[in-house]
Design a protein around this motif. Structure first.
Motif, PDB file in Angstrom:
ATOM      1  N   VAL A 197       6.939  11.760  22.427  1.00 13.72           N
ATOM      2  CA  VAL A 197       6.396  12.021  20.824  1.00 13.72           C
ATOM      3  C   VAL A 197       5.274  10.876  20.584  1.00 13.72           C
ATOM      4  O   VAL A 197       5.803   9.653  20.756  1.00 13.72           O
ATOM      5  N   ILE A 198       3.971  11.076  20.536  1.00 10.54           N
ATOM      6  CA  ILE A 198       3.002  10.039  20.320  1.00 10.54           C
ATOM      7  C   ILE A 198       2.962  10.028  18.910  1.00 10.54           C
ATOM      8  O   ILE A 198       2.675  10.902  18.019  1.00 10.54           O
ATOM      9  N   VAL A 199       3.056   8.665  18.338  1.00 12.60           N
ATOM     10  CA  VAL A 199       3.195   8.410  17.007  1.00 12.60           C
ATOM     11  C   VAL A 199       1.963   7.536  16.604  1.00 12.60           C
ATOM     12  O   VAL A 199       1.476   6.615  17.328  1.00 12.60           O
ATOM     13  N   SER A 200       1.142   7.971  15.636  1.00 19.17           N
ATOM     14  CA  SER A 200      -0.101   7.567  15.418  1.00 19.17           C
ATOM     15  C   SER A 200      -0.326   7.495  13.678  1.00 19.17           C
ATOM     16  O   SER A 200       0.123   8.416  13.082  1.00 19.17           O
ATOM     17  N   ASN A 201      -1.350   6.887  13.112  1.00 22.30           N
ATOM     18  CA  ASN A 201      -1.661   6.941  12.012  1.00 22.30           C
ATOM     19  C   ASN A 201      -2.325   8.218  11.756  1.00 22.30           C
ATOM     20  O   ASN A 201      -3.309   8.651  12.518  1.00 22.30           O
ATOM     21  N   LYS A 202      -2.294   8.934  10.650  1.00 16.72           N
ATOM     22  CA  LYS A 202      -2.970  10.011  10.071  1.00 16.72           C
ATOM     23  C   LYS A 202      -4.093   9.862   9.504  1.00 16.72           C
ATOM     24  O   LYS A 202      -4.351   9.058   8.293  1.00 16.72           O
ATOM     25  N   TYR A 203      -5.544   9.826   9.758  1.00 13.04           N
ATOM     26  CA  TYR A 203      -6.661   9.593   9.099  1.00 13.04           C
ATOM     27  C   TYR A 203      -7.249  10.524   8.465  1.00 13.04           C
ATOM     28  O   TYR A 203      -7.192  11.727   8.446  1.00 13.04           O
TER      29      TYR A 203
END
Length: 404
Positions: free
Chosen positions: A398-404
């Motif tokens: 699961v790739i976790v990143s900020n939502k821009y």
């Protein structure tokens, strides 16, 4: 018991005590009845899970009033529907109906509360290959080193050791029982049950104690407690225990950083190696928590939780909602003001996936109640709807990143 009106279980104090593990006599009464009627265990556990969910979503005064009105509405609707009470026997159809009705109401409360606090949880469907939830998976290692896959083993007796018969029940539980026709070993022999990521399991130990193991956990225990002055087991990961009372033989659970000593009670221990703390939560009775390095001790009362910072030595005690802590045992995740990294540790264990972080807001917090029977994509989509976070599945990552 078979004359009880299942549609009115939500009003039954003994059943509610059983659901929330707060009265030993009621818990034993229901467990004995379920042991005699194993074909009804799934229906009762489903209704139990719904009651716990309702209670969690009814923490505020407004929700408590809704819960009371809900019970009144159930009674009035049933009375108008058929003018008489449903009977417990035959149980399956009637209990399923009651559970389904309660579940519909529970979903309504969850949606209402979520809209007021954390956003709406919406089902999500995708054409991609789904990653399903975990289930009853475990391995049993006998004292002679033989390893048995409990997932693949058939129902019935799977092993005999020194006067003990090990049986896999039809509902998946592992049960130890004494076989007096065989001599017991003089030396202490140990068994170990371990769950992989994506697994959980229930085992009834030789002394009658029942233990539930969460994902990625293990429990080492003696094959027989009879000749020992104490009942000592070793836990890694997370386990919930309902200890059989025996004043002459205290029950002790050892983890990497603590020991918990009880005579007969219900409690949960979370002691994963990748967590910064070891937590013990008490539901009934009392337990003594001892930090193994410093020797510090704390006595816990029902509703209290001790936290030991690993390698720190201090024991911190706080009041908690025990039903939230053991929600995993009833088939739910309950997250309360947690960061995504903490949440992903829980999700990773249950769905057997790894989390990869491409940057995220460590100050952002999430909360909500989720079913452990949902597919991974649905859980992640609901989490995304609660904050500025992007969660993508790639293989078993699961790739976790900020939502821009």
């Amino acid at each position: 018991m078979t004359d009880k009106d299942i549609s009115h279980l939500i009003h039954d104090e003994s059943f509610l005590n059983y659901c929330f593990s707060r009265n030993g006599d009621d818990i034993r009464r229901w467990e004995e009845w379920l042991a005699e009627n194993p074909e009804h265990r799934n229906e009762v556990e489903d209704l139990k899970s719904v009651v716990i969910l309702l209670a969690h979503e009814s923490k505020t005064r407004e929700s408590e009033e809704q819960f009371s009105l809900l019970k009144q509405r159930i009674s009035s609707d049933e009375g108008r529907a058929n003018g008489k009470r449903f009977r417990v026997y035959p149980l399956i159809a009637r209990l399923s109906l009651a559970a389904s009705f309660l579940l519909i109401c529970a979903i309504g409360i969850v949606i209402y509360q979520s809209r007021r606090t954390s956003g709406t949880l919406k089902p999500h469907r995708t054409g991609k290959t789904e990653i399903g939830p975990g289930g009853n998976k475990a391995y049993l290692t006998l004292s002679n080193g033989k390893k048995i896959s409990l997932t693949d083993a058939g129902n019935g007796a799977i092993a005999k050791q020194a006067g003990i018969v090990i049986t896999k029940a039809s509902d998946g539980r592992l049960i130890y029982s004494v076989n007096s026709t065989e001599p017991a070993l003089k030396e202490i022999a140990y068994n170990t049950i371990e769950t992989p990521r994506g697994g959980q399991y229930e085992v009834r130990l030789p002394d009658g104690t029942t233990a539930w193991l969460n994902a990625a956990s293990s429990l080492k225990y003696p094959l027989n407690f009879e000749d020992a002055s104490e009942r000592r087991v070793e836990l890694k990961g997370e386990g919930y225990f309902e200890v059989a009372k025996d004043k002459g033989h205290p029950f002790i659970v050892k983890t990497a950083y603590q020991e918990v000593k009880v005579l007969g009670t219900h409690f949960n221990i979370k002691a994963y190696n990748d967590e910064p703390t070891t937590s013990t939560t008490l539901l009934e009775g009392s337990v003594m928590v001892s930090e193994t390095g410093s020797g510090r001790r704390k006595l816990l009362r029902p509703g209290q939780q001790s936290d030991i910072l690993n390698n720190n030595g201090e024991i911190y005690v706080s009041n908690v909602n025990p039903s939230e802590v053991i929600a995993w045992k009833s088939g739910y995740f309950i997250f309360d003001n947690q960061d995504i990294a903490s949440i992903m540790k829980v999700i990773s264990r249950w769905y057997d996936v790894d989390a990869v972080y491409n940057g995220y807001n460590k100050e952002e917090r999430f909360g909500g109640t989720f079913s452990r029977s949902a597919n991974l994509s649905e859980i992640l989509k609901n989490l995304e709807s609660l904050g500025k976070i992007d969660l993508k599945i790639k293989g078993r990552r699961v790739i976790v990143s900020n939502k821009y």
